[in-house]
Design an enzyme around this catalytic site. Structure first.
Site, PDB file in Angstrom:
ATOM      1  N   GLY A 152       0.850  -1.194   0.000  1.00 34.95           N
ATOM      2  CA  GLY A 152       0.000   0.000   0.000  1.00 34.95           C
ATOM      3  C   GLY A 152       0.878   1.233   0.000  1.00 34.95           C
ATOM      4  N   ARG A 153       0.317   2.367   0.430  1.00 30.33           N
ATOM      5  CA  ARG A 153       1.063   3.636   0.382  1.00 30.33           C
ATOM      6  C   ARG A 153       2.291   3.585   1.283  1.00 30.33           C
ATOM      7  NH1 ARG A 153      -4.793   6.048   0.240  1.00 30.33           N
ATOM      8  NH2 ARG A 153      -4.985   4.760   2.095  1.00 30.33           N
ATOM      9  N   ILE A 154       2.143   3.036   2.480  1.00 31.99           N
ATOM     10  CA  ILE A 154       3.290   2.996   3.407  1.00 31.99           C
ATOM     11  C   ILE A 154       4.296   1.946   2.944  1.00 31.99           C
ATOM     12  CG2 ILE A 154       3.981   2.428   5.774  1.00 31.99           C
ATOM     13  CD1 ILE A 154       1.390   3.797   6.716  1.00 31.99           C
ATOM     14  N   SER A 175      -2.749  -8.248  -5.286  1.00 26.81           N
ATOM     15  CA  SER A 175      -2.553  -8.308  -6.742  1.00 26.81           C
ATOM     16  C   SER A 175      -1.235  -7.617  -7.088  1.00 26.81           C
ATOM     17  CB  SER A 175      -3.712  -7.581  -7.449  1.00 26.81           C
ATOM     18  OG  SER A 175      -3.737  -6.230  -7.020  1.00 26.81           O
ATOM     19  N   ARG A 231      -0.059  -3.536  12.431  1.00 22.79           N
ATOM     20  CA  ARG A 231      -0.829  -3.869  13.624  1.00 22.79           C
ATOM     21  C   ARG A 231      -0.276  -5.161  14.199  1.00 22.79           C
ATOM     22  NH1 ARG A 231      -2.280   0.594  13.410  1.00 22.79           N
ATOM     23  NH2 ARG A 231      -4.383   1.484  13.412  1.00 22.79           N
ATOM     24  N   ASP A 255       6.788  -2.130  16.303  1.00 27.09           N
ATOM     25  CA  ASP A 255       6.185  -0.894  16.821  1.00 27.09           C
ATOM     26  C   ASP A 255       4.749  -1.132  17.269  1.00 27.09           C
ATOM     27  OD1 ASP A 255       4.998   2.253  15.539  1.00 27.09           O
ATOM     28  OD2 ASP A 255       6.174   1.928  17.367  1.00 27.09           O
ATOM     29  N   GLU A 260      -1.695  -4.187  22.901  1.00 29.67           N
ATOM     30  CA  GLU A 260      -0.938  -3.002  23.323  1.00 29.67           C
ATOM     31  C   GLU A 260      -1.859  -2.008  24.045  1.00 29.67           C
ATOM     32  OE1 GLU A 260      -0.842  -0.017  19.600  1.00 29.67           O
ATOM     33  OE2 GLU A 260       0.180  -1.908  19.219  1.00 29.67           O
ATOM     34  N   HIS A 278       4.384   1.925  19.581  1.00 27.37           N
ATOM     35  CA  HIS A 278       3.431   2.344  18.541  1.00 27.37           C
ATOM     36  C   HIS A 278       3.595   3.838  18.279  1.00 27.37           C
ATOM     37  CE1 HIS A 278      -0.761   1.618  16.605  1.00 27.37           C
ATOM     38  NE2 HIS A 278       0.000   2.407  15.870  1.00 27.37           N
TER      39      HIS A 278
HETATM   40  C1  8YV Z   1      -1.572   6.126  15.394  1.00 28.56           C
HETATM   41  C2  8YV Z   1      -1.778   4.444  13.561  1.00 28.56           C
HETATM   42  O1  8YV Z   1      -0.711   5.625  16.361  1.00 28.56           O
HETATM   43  O2  8YV Z   1      -2.513   5.759  11.760  1.00 28.56           O
HETATM   44  C3  8YV Z   1      -2.574   4.654  12.331  1.00 28.56           C
HETATM   45  O3  8YV Z   1      -3.251   3.688  11.929  1.00 28.56           O
HETATM   46  O4  8YV Z   1      -1.688   3.389  14.070  1.00 28.56           O
HETATM   47  C4  8YV Z   1      -1.026   5.572  14.132  1.00 28.56           C
HETATM   48  O5  8YV Z   1      -0.874   6.596  13.239  1.00 28.56           O
HETATM   49  C5  8YV Z   1      -2.946   5.772  15.867  1.00 28.56           C
HETATM   50  O6  8YV Z   1      -3.858   5.735  14.860  1.00 28.56           O
HETATM   51  C6  8YV Z   1      -3.349   6.799  16.940  1.00 28.56           C
HETATM   52  O7  8YV Z   1      -4.445   6.291  17.661  1.00 28.56           O
END
Ligand code: 8YV
Length: 312
Positions: A152-154, A175, A231, A255, A260, A278
């Site tokens: 994906g983007r990240i 895909s 996640r 992370d 968590e 995180h």
């Molecule tokens: C944040 C994230 O820690 O964007 C997300 O999905 O996990 C992080 O950017 C989180 O959303 C903050 O609650």
């Protein structure tokens, strides 16, 4: 009465911005919904949501006129989109504004674990360097083979960074994507078998539960390093711990964790893991951009305009 309800733990700046912009009512988590008055609950049409408590049918039922849930974060796995769809509720997230920070942290954890920097720093701080000499040699990282689980983007931003380390880049996604010659693997085990390091950038939720399975971890092998910035739920955490403890893989940079901020205590005993709280997107600039995008979605809803970043 206000139309906007903020749910979750916001920093003072973001909380003030929500109350200033929308006179938002703020509650700490969804369990406080039952404490709202009937009038408060029926007036709410927009929720500004942050955190990882589940927000599904049971929570939505408290807000009969809810029309939009604006999530603070790109991952919206805490929000049951199917339940939202059933009620005609739109869900928005905050994509793109956090890509750089999260990708930067993935690379940082890879370098820190791959070059054993945490142990090396302990050697300096403890005086062992002066007393016992240099740390054992570790392994070259540049020019090896890297796998991205989830393009994906990240994932793409991580791959772009790895290209600067002269890495041979492979990836797995549902895909094949348009890429600058990266190698696609339709099967996650095949990807793991082909690479030295695996970066997990999957969307969280029921469809990716333990997607990085015991078989995927075994296929990565004894010299493998796993980096997870998505996640905790997407990795079979018991299998990961077994592999880290037994030498089935060399190390990990994590992370995110199941349950968590409570972390399985087995992780805390391991020397071959970099543990982060995180904090992928946790910079002043990026969190401000996430909060602004969340508010922009709510403002659009309240004006009857198109939402900026809907996910359904
Ligand atoms: C944040 C994230 O820690 O964007 C997300 O999905 O996990 C992080 O950017 C989180 O959303 C903050 O609650």
């Amino acid at each position: 009465m206000t139309k906007t309800l903020a749910i979750g733990s916001y920093n003072a700046t973001d909380r003030a911005a929500l109350t200033d912009a929308f006179d938002a009512l703020v509650i700490e988590d969804p369990s406080a919904l039952s404490g709202l008055s009937d009038a408060q609950r029926t007036d709410i049409t927009a929720v500004a949501y942050t955190g990882h408590h589940r927000f599904g049918e049971a929570e939505m039922a408290y807000l009969p006129n809810l029309r939009v849930v604006a999530n603070y974060g790109v991952g919206y796995d805490a929000i049951d989109v199917k339940d939202a769809d059933a009620r005609g509720i739109k869900v928005t997230n905050t994509p793109n504004v956090l890509n750089d920070d999260v990708a930067d942290l993935a690379i940082a954890m890879w370098l820190m674990q791959g070059r054993e920097m945490r142990l090396a720093e302990q050697r300096v701080r403890s005086g062992a360097w002066a007393k016992d000499g240099p740390a054992p040699l570790n392994r070259k990282l540049s020019g090896k083979t890297a796998g991205i689980m989830g393009m994906g983007r990240i994932g793409r931003d991580i791959a772009d960074r790895l290209a600067a380390f002269k890495m041979d880049i492979h990836y797995h996604a549902r895909s094949e994507k348009q890429t600058p010659g990266w190698t696609y693997h339709a099967d996650p085990v095949d990807l793991a078998r082909a690479v030295d390091f695996m970066f997990v950038a999957l969307v969280g939720g029921p469809d990716t539960e333990k997607y990085v399975s015991r078989d995927v971890i075994a296929a990565l092998g004894r010299d493998g390093v796993i980096v997870n910035i998505s996640r905790g739920s997407v990795i079979d955490e018991e299998a990961l711990l077994d592999a880290l403890e037994s030498g089935g893989i060399a190390g990990a940079g994590l992370d995110v964790f199941v349950g968590e901020p409570q972390v399985n205590p087995r992780f805390l005993k391991l020397e071959n893991v970099v543990l982060q709280p995180h904090q992928g997107s946790a910079t002043v600039q990026t969190r401000a951009a996430m909060a602004q995008l969340q508010r922009d979605n709510i403002a659009a809803h309240l004006k009857g305009a198109d939402l900026l970043t809907p996910v359904n």
